[in-house]
Design a protein around this motif. Structure first.
Motif, PDB file in Angstrom:
ATOM      1  N   ARG A  87       7.080  35.885 -44.682  1.00  0.00           N
ATOM      2  CA  ARG A  87       6.027  35.078 -45.291  1.00  0.00           C
ATOM      3  C   ARG A  87       5.499  35.757 -46.537  1.00  0.00           C
ATOM      4  O   ARG A  87       5.557  36.966 -46.655  1.00  0.00           O
ATOM      5  N   VAL A 203      -0.788  13.449 -29.846  1.00  0.00           N
ATOM      6  CA  VAL A 203      -0.257  14.551 -30.668  1.00  0.00           C
ATOM      7  C   VAL A 203       1.132  14.244 -31.233  1.00  0.00           C
ATOM      8  O   VAL A 203       1.767  15.110 -31.806  1.00  0.00           O
ATOM      9  N   PHE A 297      -0.882  29.220 -23.481  1.00  0.00           N
ATOM     10  CA  PHE A 297      -0.343  28.510 -24.648  1.00  0.00           C
ATOM     11  C   PHE A 297      -0.019  27.061 -24.270  1.00  0.00           C
ATOM     12  O   PHE A 297      -0.256  26.134 -25.045  1.00  0.00           O
ATOM     13  N   THR A 300      -3.573  25.168 -23.171  1.00  0.00           N
ATOM     14  CA  THR A 300      -4.465  24.748 -24.256  1.00  0.00           C
ATOM     15  C   THR A 300      -3.785  23.736 -25.183  1.00  0.00           C
ATOM     16  O   THR A 300      -4.366  23.347 -26.196  1.00  0.00           O
ATOM     17  N   CYS A 302      -1.111  24.019 -27.067  1.00  0.00           N
ATOM     18  CA  CYS A 302      -0.390  24.524 -28.249  1.00  0.00           C
ATOM     19  C   CYS A 302       1.099  24.161 -28.177  1.00  0.00           C
ATOM     20  O   CYS A 302       1.718  23.796 -29.181  1.00  0.00           O
ATOM     21  N   HIS A 306       3.920  23.396 -30.902  1.00  0.00           N
ATOM     22  CA  HIS A 306       4.671  24.657 -31.100  1.00  0.00           C
ATOM     23  C   HIS A 306       5.635  24.816 -29.924  1.00  0.00           C
ATOM     24  O   HIS A 306       5.410  25.632 -29.028  1.00  0.00           O
ATOM     25  N   HIS A 330       2.291  16.541 -38.441  1.00  0.00           N
ATOM     26  CA  HIS A 330       1.100  16.089 -37.721  1.00  0.00           C
ATOM     27  C   HIS A 330      -0.079  15.972 -38.674  1.00  0.00           C
ATOM     28  O   HIS A 330      -0.194  16.737 -39.633  1.00  0.00           O
ATOM     29  N   MET A 332      -3.499  17.014 -39.408  1.00  0.00           N
ATOM     30  CA  MET A 332      -4.260  18.193 -38.985  1.00  0.00           C
ATOM     31  C   MET A 332      -5.721  18.126 -39.415  1.00  0.00           C
ATOM     32  O   MET A 332      -6.457  19.102 -39.314  1.00  0.00           O
ATOM     33  N   TRP A 350       0.952  17.977 -41.947  1.00  0.00           N
ATOM     34  CA  TRP A 350       1.651  19.258 -42.056  1.00  0.00           C
ATOM     35  C   TRP A 350       2.683  19.381 -40.957  1.00  0.00           C
ATOM     36  O   TRP A 350       2.492  18.902 -39.844  1.00  0.00           O
ATOM     37  N   PRO A 354       6.424  27.170 -37.702  1.00  0.00           N
ATOM     38  CA  PRO A 354       7.129  27.974 -36.693  1.00  0.00           C
ATOM     39  C   PRO A 354       6.371  29.283 -36.478  1.00  0.00           C
ATOM     40  O   PRO A 354       5.934  29.901 -37.437  1.00  0.00           O
ATOM     41  N   LEU A 369      -2.374  33.209 -43.352  1.00  0.00           N
ATOM     42  CA  LEU A 369      -1.736  32.154 -42.575  1.00  0.00           C
ATOM     43  C   LEU A 369      -2.159  30.768 -43.065  1.00  0.00           C
ATOM     44  O   LEU A 369      -3.093  30.632 -43.846  1.00  0.00           O
ATOM     45  N   HIS A 371      -0.935  26.831 -44.725  1.00  0.00           N
ATOM     46  CA  HIS A 371      -0.136  26.475 -45.902  1.00  0.00           C
ATOM     47  C   HIS A 371      -0.625  27.110 -47.195  1.00  0.00           C
ATOM     48  O   HIS A 371       0.143  27.272 -48.129  1.00  0.00           O
ATOM     49  N   ALA A 381      -6.575  30.815 -37.999  1.00  0.00           N
ATOM     50  CA  ALA A 381      -5.606  29.712 -38.156  1.00  0.00           C
ATOM     51  C   ALA A 381      -5.858  28.649 -37.088  1.00  0.00           C
ATOM     52  O   ALA A 381      -5.863  27.448 -37.372  1.00  0.00           O
ATOM     53  N   HIS A 385      -7.463  24.202 -36.968  1.00  0.00           N
ATOM     54  CA  HIS A 385      -6.725  23.057 -36.425  1.00  0.00           C
ATOM     55  C   HIS A 385      -7.683  21.891 -36.155  1.00  0.00           C
ATOM     56  O   HIS A 385      -8.600  21.996 -35.357  1.00  0.00           O
ATOM     57  N   PHE A 396      -9.110  25.779 -26.828  1.00  0.00           N
ATOM     58  CA  PHE A 396      -9.137  27.203 -27.187  1.00  0.00           C
ATOM     59  C   PHE A 396     -10.583  27.701 -27.247  1.00  0.00           C
ATOM     60  O   PHE A 396     -10.916  28.752 -26.685  1.00  0.00           O
TER      61      PHE A 396
HETATM   62  C1  HEC Z   1      -0.890  18.667 -33.101  1.00  0.00           C
HETATM   63  C2  HEC Z   1       0.036  19.769 -33.261  1.00  0.00           C
HETATM   64  C3  HEC Z   1      -0.464  21.187 -33.101  1.00  0.00           C
HETATM   65  C4  HEC Z   1      -1.124  21.737 -32.030  1.00  0.00           C
HETATM   66  C5  HEC Z   1      -1.542  21.066 -30.750  1.00  0.00           C
HETATM   67  C6  HEC Z   1      -1.308  23.130 -32.363  1.00  0.00           C
HETATM   68  N1  HEC Z   1      -0.794  23.402 -33.593  1.00  0.00           N
HETATM   69 FE1  HEC Z   1      -0.786  25.212 -34.521  1.00  0.00          FE
HETATM   70  N2  HEC Z   1      -0.083  24.347 -36.220  1.00  0.00           N
HETATM   71  C7  HEC Z   1       0.230  23.016 -36.344  1.00  0.00           C
HETATM   72  C8  HEC Z   1       0.495  22.726 -37.745  1.00  0.00           C
HETATM   73  C9  HEC Z   1       0.888  21.364 -38.303  1.00  0.00           C
HETATM   74  C10 HEC Z   1       0.317  23.935 -38.456  1.00  0.00           C
HETATM   75  C11 HEC Z   1       0.401  24.146 -39.967  1.00  0.00           C
HETATM   76  C12 HEC Z   1      -0.936  23.772 -40.601  1.00  0.00           C
HETATM   77  C13 HEC Z   1      -1.117  24.228 -42.031  1.00  0.00           C
HETATM   78  O1  HEC Z   1      -0.342  25.024 -42.537  1.00  0.00           O
HETATM   79  O2  HEC Z   1      -2.086  23.799 -42.682  1.00  0.00           O
HETATM   80  C14 HEC Z   1      -0.024  24.934 -37.453  1.00  0.00           C
HETATM   81  C15 HEC Z   1      -0.258  26.281 -37.741  1.00  0.00           C
HETATM   82  C16 HEC Z   1      -0.509  27.247 -36.782  1.00  0.00           C
HETATM   83  C17 HEC Z   1      -0.615  28.659 -37.045  1.00  0.00           C
HETATM   84  C18 HEC Z   1      -0.402  29.350 -38.396  1.00  0.00           C
HETATM   85  C19 HEC Z   1       1.040  29.700 -38.578  1.00  0.00           C
HETATM   86  C20 HEC Z   1       1.431  30.095 -39.969  1.00  0.00           C
HETATM   87  O3  HEC Z   1       2.575  30.490 -40.132  1.00  0.00           O
HETATM   88  O4  HEC Z   1       0.635  30.011 -40.898  1.00  0.00           O
HETATM   89  C21 HEC Z   1      -0.886  29.283 -35.848  1.00  0.00           C
HETATM   90  C22 HEC Z   1      -1.057  30.759 -35.615  1.00  0.00           C
HETATM   91  C23 HEC Z   1      -0.986  28.234 -34.854  1.00  0.00           C
HETATM   92  N3  HEC Z   1      -0.740  27.027 -35.456  1.00  0.00           N
HETATM   93  C24 HEC Z   1      -1.267  28.437 -33.529  1.00  0.00           C
HETATM   94  C25 HEC Z   1      -1.617  27.416 -32.631  1.00  0.00           C
HETATM   95  C26 HEC Z   1      -2.197  27.641 -31.328  1.00  0.00           C
HETATM   96  C27 HEC Z   1      -2.455  28.994 -30.705  1.00  0.00           C
HETATM   97  C28 HEC Z   1      -2.434  26.409 -30.785  1.00  0.00           C
HETATM   98  C29 HEC Z   1      -3.118  26.080 -29.478  1.00  0.00           C
HETATM   99  C30 HEC Z   1      -4.477  26.564 -29.328  1.00  0.00           C
HETATM  100  C31 HEC Z   1      -1.956  25.420 -31.746  1.00  0.00           C
HETATM  101  N4  HEC Z   1      -1.493  26.072 -32.855  1.00  0.00           N
HETATM  102  C32 HEC Z   1      -1.963  24.045 -31.543  1.00  0.00           C
HETATM  103  C33 HEC Z   1       0.289  22.077 -35.335  1.00  0.00           C
HETATM  104  C34 HEC Z   1      -0.288  22.237 -34.093  1.00  0.00           C
END
Ligand code: HEC
Ligand code: HEC
Length: 414
Positions: A87, A203, A297, A300, A302, A306, A330, A332, A350, A354, A369, A371, A381, A385, A396
């Motif tokens: 990154r 979702v 994970f 909650t 996630c 993910h 999704h 966000m 977004w 990964p 972290l 975008h 991060a 959300h 969370f």
């Molecule tokens: C609805 C789908 C969704 C759910 C549910 C979700 N995420 Fe995400 N997550 C995303 C998206 C889309 C991004 C990118 C957002 C951005 O870059 O603005 C992201 C980004 C992230 C990042 C940053 C990664 C990076 O490389 O910058 C982390 C860490 C993360 N999520 C952890 C979690 C965790 C822990 C949970 C549960 C508590 C969770 N996410 C729940 C969709 C989701």
């Protein structure tokens, strides 16, 4: 537990093996994820060299294979943004912009084209300067512990070719990791469709391309051609025009570093390098934490986005990757949206980022972290959300402190 999230279990003997990871023993020299015979090995090494090449302005003697930078550009190598395949780097100081950062433009066509080129070779004017200021936001978890976030506000100043037209969209982006992209690219449409169908309606994501923060990047080759042209001003067979427009006459009239500034051979190599680049292996870890973290994970929500694993097919048979993404897009929420220069929110769609390789990325003193790199920690991060991930973020927030710490500690091993 939410439907659509697979319960992570230890690998059963009949399940396909995980591929894609390898230890990064030398950070400056990242490995491929599988052994290669001599010819592909040579191409991989050449591609790594091209990726790390610092480009020079056209006509520099002794730099025929690597001249043609600019005239307008953002930085002078792929590596300077993509940080040895990882990154992008965090900003060096709190008020400084990361040098892995690009301000893309959307909305009406402008004289500035796709990105603000904030640097130029000698004798040319950079297009403008990107300014960032921060607003603080504070809140509390359910258990009363406090958190703060920093919200970025962007502006472009010192514009050299006139003001941006009304409605121009500022699209701030930090460089994502390029490791593992070859495998992400290989996930089938059918697989992603099935993941989507299994997601709860609230979702459910949308299927676009595989790569890029908004899943708008079709493949590695496409983005490499764009990056050479738009971020570095280096032309190729695939993108023969750099980011300067007809109105930028000095830029158009400047000498080239040859008809094609990056050769077909070097271009193919840089694509091959990224395609085979491994994701850093996970560190050794505590079995109890591993179990508990993976459960939280899922609990909650996630894991619904993910996804802990995705099937891929290889010549040698079926395999799996643990990329922690569904590669779907999704909503966000507005707080993460790109905005027009007037401040109107535009797109908040977004691609699920990964999470593989996070353990390695988090070894850096500072991380950036999401975008645009606004989040300084994994917790920040998560707190950003919203939209379709809002209920997951609330889950969370509702965790007990000890559970939150377990979940964060586990994420730091991905
Ligand atoms: C609805 C789908 C969704 C759910 C549910 C979700 N995420 Fe995400 N997550 C995303 C998206 C889309 C991004 C990118 C957002 C951005 O870059 O603005 C992201 C980004 C992230 C990042 C940053 C990664 C990076 O490389 O910058 C982390 C860490 C993360 N999520 C952890 C979690 C965790 C822990 C949970 C549960 C508590 C969770 N996410 C729940 C969709 C989701
Ligand atoms: C000035 C910084 C910068 C430079 C230089 C740069 N990139 Fe990028 N790169 C980015 C950003 C920002 C993105 C995210 C673009 C998006 O999602 O819209 C990106 C995305 C990518 C992606 C898609 C990755 C993904 O994980 O989704 C690839 C592939 C890529 N770049 C390859 C390259 C190559 C090859 C070079 C050199 C020719 C290069 N980049 C130079 C900033 C840069």
């Amino acid at each position: 537990m939410l439907a659509g999230a697979q319960t992570p279990t230890a690998t059963q003997p009949d399940e396909p093996a995980f591929i894609g990871r390898a230890p990064f023993t030398d950070r400056l020299n990242p490995p491929a994820y599988e052994p290669m015979s001599p010819l592909p090995r040579e191409q991989f090494d050449l591609g790594k060299a091209v990726f790390n090449t610092t480009w020079a302005a056209a006509g520099r003697s002794g730099a025929a294979a690597s001249d043609g930078l600019g005239p307008l550009f953002v930085t002078n190598s792929c590596e300077s943004c993509h940080n040895n395949g990882e990154r992008g780097r965090a900003e060096p100081a709190p008020d400084k912009l990361s040098n892995s950062f690009v301000m893309q433009l959307g909305g009406p066509a402008t004289v500035y084209n796709h990105v603000i080129n904030n640097q130029a070779i000698d004798g040319h004017r950079p297009e403008g300067r990107i300014e960032i200021s921060w607003r603080e936001r504070a809140g509390r978890h359910a258990d009363g512990s406090a958190w703060t976030l920093r919200e970025p506000v962007y502006a472009v100043a010192q514009l050299q070719y006139g003001p941006l037209p009304p409605g121009t969209v500022l699209r701030p982006r930090i460089a994502p990791a390029v490791f593992g992209n070859g495998l992400l690219e290989s996930v089938s449409q059918k697989t992603l469709q099935a993941v989507r169908d299994a997601q709860p309606a609230a979702v459910r994501g949308d299927l676009l391309a595989r790569l890029g923060w908004q899943a708008e990047v079709a493949n590695i080759a496409d983005q490499s051609a764009h990056a050479f042209a738009r971020e570095m001003g280096v032309t190729s067979l695939w993108e023969a025009q750099d980011d300067c427009t007809a109105e930028q006459s000095e830029c158009r009239a400047a000498p080239n570093g040859g008809e094609l500034e990056v050769s077909g051979e070097h271009f193919a190599a840089v694509v091959a390098y990224q395609t085979r680049l491994a994701v850093p292996a996970r560190p050794a870890r505590d079995a109890a934490l591993d179990q508990k973290g993976a459960e939280l994970f899922v609990a909650t929500g996630c894991a619904a986005c993910h996804q802990p694993h995705l099937p891929v097919s290889r010549l040698s048979g079926p395999a799996r990757i643990d990329a922690y993404t569904d590669l779907l897009r999704h909503d966000m929420g507005e707080e993460l949206a790109d905005r027009t220069i007037e401040g109107q929110p535009v797109s908040s769609l977004w691609r699920t980022a990964p999470l593989w390789g996070l353990a390695h990325v988090l070894q850096d003193r500072q991380v950036a972290l999401l975008h645009d790199g606004r989040a300084r920690t994994v917790e920040e991060a998560i707190l950003w959300h919203g939209g379709q991930a809002q209920s997951s973020r609330r889950a969370f927030n509702a965790l007990k402190r000890s559970q939150r710490e377990q979940l964060l500690a586990w994420i730091a091993t991905l």
